[in-house]
Design an enzyme around this catalytic site. Structure first.
Site, mmCIF file in Angstrom:
data_model
loop_
_atom_site.group_PDB
_atom_site.id
_atom_site.type_symbol
_atom_site.label_atom_id
_atom_site.label_comp_id
_atom_site.label_asym_id
_atom_site.label_seq_id
_atom_site.Cartn_x
_atom_site.Cartn_y
_atom_site.Cartn_z
ATOM 1 N N CYS A 1 -10.397 11.681 -16.973
ATOM 2 C CA CYS A 1 -9.333 11.043 -16.198
ATOM 3 C C CYS A 1 -9.746 9.652 -15.745
ATOM 4 C CB CYS A 1 -8.970 11.927 -15.008
ATOM 5 S SG CYS A 1 -8.013 11.117 -13.733
ATOM 6 N N TYR B 1 1.782 -10.352 5.569
ATOM 7 C CA TYR B 1 1.730 -9.316 4.523
ATOM 8 C C TYR B 1 2.006 -7.957 5.186
ATOM 9 C CZ TYR B 1 -1.082 -13.141 2.600
ATOM 10 O OH TYR B 1 -1.545 -14.374 2.216
ATOM 11 N N GLU C 1 6.680 -10.752 5.006
ATOM 12 C CA GLU C 1 6.462 -9.913 3.810
ATOM 13 C C GLU C 1 7.353 -10.432 2.685
ATOM 14 O OE1 GLU C 1 4.790 -7.111 2.571
ATOM 15 O OE2 GLU C 1 6.145 -7.305 0.863
ATOM 16 N N CYS D 1 -4.303 17.484 -9.238
ATOM 17 C CA CYS D 1 -5.324 16.492 -8.896
ATOM 18 C C CYS D 1 -5.866 16.831 -7.505
ATOM 19 C CB CYS D 1 -4.696 15.104 -8.907
ATOM 20 S SG CYS D 1 -5.749 13.853 -8.180
ATOM 21 N N GLN E 1 1.211 3.449 3.083
ATOM 22 C CA GLN E 1 -0.216 3.721 2.870
ATOM 23 C C GLN E 1 -0.387 5.143 2.333
ATOM 24 O OE1 GLN E 1 -2.943 1.772 3.421
ATOM 25 N NE2 GLN E 1 -2.006 0.009 4.414
ATOM 26 N N CYS F 1 -11.343 9.101 -10.461
ATOM 27 C CA CYS F 1 -12.402 9.267 -9.453
ATOM 28 C C CYS F 1 -13.723 8.826 -10.061
ATOM 29 C CB CYS F 1 -12.532 10.729 -9.050
ATOM 30 S SG CYS F 1 -11.124 11.387 -8.173
ATOM 31 N N CYS G 1 -8.367 -5.100 1.190
ATOM 32 C CA CYS G 1 -8.658 -4.013 0.256
ATOM 33 C C CYS G 1 -9.573 -4.499 -0.859
ATOM 34 C CB CYS G 1 -7.367 -3.429 -0.314
ATOM 35 S SG CYS G 1 -6.328 -4.665 -1.070
ATOM 36 N N ASP H 1 -3.108 -8.759 6.104
ATOM 37 C CA ASP H 1 -3.447 -7.583 5.282
ATOM 38 C C ASP H 1 -2.956 -7.854 3.859
ATOM 39 O OD1 ASP H 1 -3.996 -5.092 4.240
ATOM 40 O OD2 ASP H 1 -2.532 -4.003 5.450
HETATM 41 N N1 SAH Z 1 0.217 -4.095 6.136
HETATM 42 C C1 SAH Z 1 1.047 -3.262 5.304
HETATM 43 C C2 SAH Z 1 1.105 -3.675 3.824
HETATM 44 C C3 SAH Z 1 -0.157 -4.155 3.183
HETATM 45 S S1 SAH Z 1 -0.098 -4.275 1.420
HETATM 46 C C4 SAH Z 1 0.649 -1.808 5.467
HETATM 47 O O1 SAH Z 1 -0.400 -1.526 5.995
HETATM 48 O O2 SAH Z 1 1.410 -0.937 5.053
HETATM 49 C C5 SAH Z 1 0.140 -5.995 1.153
HETATM 50 C C6 SAH Z 1 1.589 -6.441 1.242
HETATM 51 O O3 SAH Z 1 1.631 -7.850 0.986
HETATM 52 C C7 SAH Z 1 2.524 -5.805 0.231
HETATM 53 O O4 SAH Z 1 3.588 -5.220 0.944
HETATM 54 C C8 SAH Z 1 3.008 -6.992 -0.639
HETATM 55 O O5 SAH Z 1 4.353 -6.864 -1.030
HETATM 56 C C9 SAH Z 1 2.840 -8.161 0.299
HETATM 57 N N2 SAH Z 1 2.659 -9.497 -0.304
HETATM 58 C C10 SAH Z 1 2.076 -9.822 -1.480
HETATM 59 N N3 SAH Z 1 2.006 -11.156 -1.618
HETATM 60 C C11 SAH Z 1 2.561 -11.710 -0.514
HETATM 61 C C12 SAH Z 1 2.756 -13.058 -0.063
HETATM 62 N N4 SAH Z 1 2.382 -14.085 -0.784
HETATM 63 N N5 SAH Z 1 3.336 -13.246 1.146
HETATM 64 C C13 SAH Z 1 3.725 -12.193 1.905
HETATM 65 N N6 SAH Z 1 3.560 -10.891 1.519
HETATM 66 C C14 SAH Z 1 2.985 -10.654 0.335
#
Ligand code: SAH
Length: 486
Positions: free
Chosen positions: A81, A339, A360, A167, A310, A84, A436, A409
């Site tokens: 797979c 974000y 976002e 899984c 998430q 993991c 991440c 984020d």
């Molecule tokens: N903080 C949120 C999402 C994090 S994931 C949580 O914890 O659920 C990162 C996010 O950034 C995604 O939703 C993606 O659509 C957004 N994203 C990607 N590029 C971006 C940009 N240039 N400006 C604003 N948002 C963006």
């Protein structure tokens, strides 16, 4: 000097590290071999599969001396797979690997001194039980050699499906749900989609579970429109919905129409064929650093098939708690959450801030964010659709909106340069960076530190046990404020 290794050579290496993709790395006279399925501490016989100038790929032939960190993998197909990458490694050792991955990136890419990184790094937050943690699964559906429908995973980077309905990272209910779907397909002669011909009906099954609510969602991605007027998208649809609806917790059954020849899983069009349009899940946070026991300060989110959410809700509580603690809010601050996705972090920040602004890029996510704010009676938050690197400069330069704290984020590629530049101009007291990918994090921290900020705290949070991925939360504070006070 050219190395003389060639394809099919057999060599013996001791594995010392794990690559970003999860291969074990062993060296002979400084020349590295990347070996899938080998783990730190193994002495292994490997067969060279591909020779590059500065490194080679090799296949694990035989473990000569197993690593003391080797454990029996729980999943029988984990090697085929490939999801993991480090399941054969003891979980504590996985955490140690993730911590050193963060540290190495901060040193190598961020240019921070190793002693400095040690002084600001707090111990990684691990999982109590590193299996069954995912609340979302997307199983491709295909047919096996005998022509029977199967659900499973794409082997490695290929497009052939390895049958597996259970899984170990996902919910226990997935198995029963998938077996009902496969049985239904068989009995009713419902075809599976074939990527090469573009024919066949069922492409994927998306399954989601609200861990706190126990609510289940199934969304079948189909290559066809059915009879929409009759709300019949599948042959003998009632048979399927009846069986699925009998599963305890089943809340929403839908179809998503995807007729494109693409590897994007979900189609934009979604029709609920039984139950509700979405499921709910509640996240609790607390604002102390070391005590992650859930509090009653929960916020409930509704999650529809296309929403981003998430995937590890238990660790998300810890991640958000940490971000909130690092934000150090007193109730007077203007806070930006860049974000912001469906506004999860924004809504927790709102409980401790004067005003929160979320940004976002995905319009649907912002709709969800506004809806979530409303459902939880949170009023001091405003959401903007757009790129962080465009919305932030515009709001700051044209409207003069200020920031006391900025939380970011971003996706793996990190923050855009224009975004970082505006953040520096806005001079917030603190910046909280949730990442991440610690490589792009390190790159961005360098820019922020060159611009007058200091890294105060760094902490890893393991959201993805058994894989090489790790989340990192960083607190930065402004140092130039001392100059301003004089
Ligand atoms: N903080 C949120 C999402 C994090 S994931 C949580 O914890 O659920 C990162 C996010 O950034 C995604 O939703 C993606 O659509 C957004 N994203 C990607 N590029 C971006 C940009 N240039 N400006 C604003 N948002 C963006």
């Amino acid at each position: 000097m050219d190395m003389e290794y060639k394809k099919n050579d057999i060599v013996t290496v001791e594995i010392q590290d794990i690559s970003n993709e999860g291969e074990g790395i062993g060296k002979i006279e400084g020349y590295p071999f990347f070996v899938k399925d080998a783990i730190i501490g193994d002495v292994a016989q490997v067969r060279v599969t591909k020779v590059k100038k500065n490194y080679s790929f090799a296949r694990l032939e035989k473990v000569i001396e197993p690593s003391p960190f080797r454990v029996e993998p729980v999943c029988p197909i984990h090697r085929q797979c490939g999801g993991c990458q480090i399941q054969a490694m003891d979980y504590e050792r996985q955490l140690q690997f993730k911590e050193s991955k963060i540290k190495n990136n901060l040193v190598r890419i961020g240019g921070f001194a190793p002693e400095f990184v040690d002084s600001v790094m707090e111990p990684i937050v691990g999982m109590e039980y590193p299996f069954r943690y995912r609340n979302k699964a997307q199983y491709p559906i295909g047919i096996d050699k005998e022509g029977n429908p199967v659900a499973g995973f794409y082997a490695g980077r290929t497009h052939s499906i390895i049958a597996n309905t259970d899984c170990y990272l996902g919910a226990e209910e997935n198995k029963e749900i998938l077996e009902i779907i496969l049985q239904y397909m068989k009995e009713n002669h419902v075809s599976a989609y074939d990527e090469t011909t573009g024919k066949g009906l069922i492409r994927h099954a998306l399954i989601r579970k609200g861990f706190t609510s126990g609510e289940l969602m199934v969304c079948l991605v189909i290559n066809g429109k059915g009879n929409q007027a009759l709300k019949q998208y599948l042959p003998s649809q009632e048979k399927l919905t009846k069986e699925l609806a009998a599963i305890s917790g089943m809340t929403s059954i839908s179809v998503s129409i995807n007729m494109e020849n693409t590897n994007v899983i979900m189609g934009k069009e979604v029709h609920t064929i039984w139950g509700k349009e979405s499921i709910r899940d509640t996240i609790h946070v607390r604002d102390t650093l070391n005590d992650f026991a859930p509090t009653d300060k929960g916020i409930t989110f509704s999650i529809s098939p296309l929403s981003f959410y998430q995937v590890n809700p238990v660790q998300t509580e810890k991640l958000y708690s940490l971000a909130l603690a690092y934000a150090g809010l007193t109730g007077k601050e203007n806070v930006w959450d860049l974000y912001c996705g469906i506004g999860t972090i924004s809504l927790f920040l709102a409980g401790k801030a004067r005003q929160v602004y979320g940004v976002e890029i995905v319009p649907q996510a912002i709709e969800d964010a506004r809806e979530n704010a409303k459902n939880n009676n949170i009023e001091n938050v405003q959401f903007y659709v757009g790129k962080a690197e465009e919305v932030l400069p515009e709001k700051y330069e044209k409207e003069g909106i200020s920031a006391d704290v900025i939380v970011v984020d971003p996706p793996r590629k990190g923050c855009d340069g224009a975004c970082l530049e505006t953040m520096l101009k806005m001079q917030p007291d603190r910046i909280v960076y949730v990442s991440c990918d610690s490589a792009t994090l390190a790159r961005d921290l360098k820019v922020l530190c060159d611009g007058g900020y200091e890294v105060k705290k760094v902490r890893g949070v393991d959201q993805f046990g058994m894989t090489v991925h790790v989340e990192t939360v960083v607190m930065l504070s402004r140092i130039s404020s001392i100059v301003l006070l004089m």
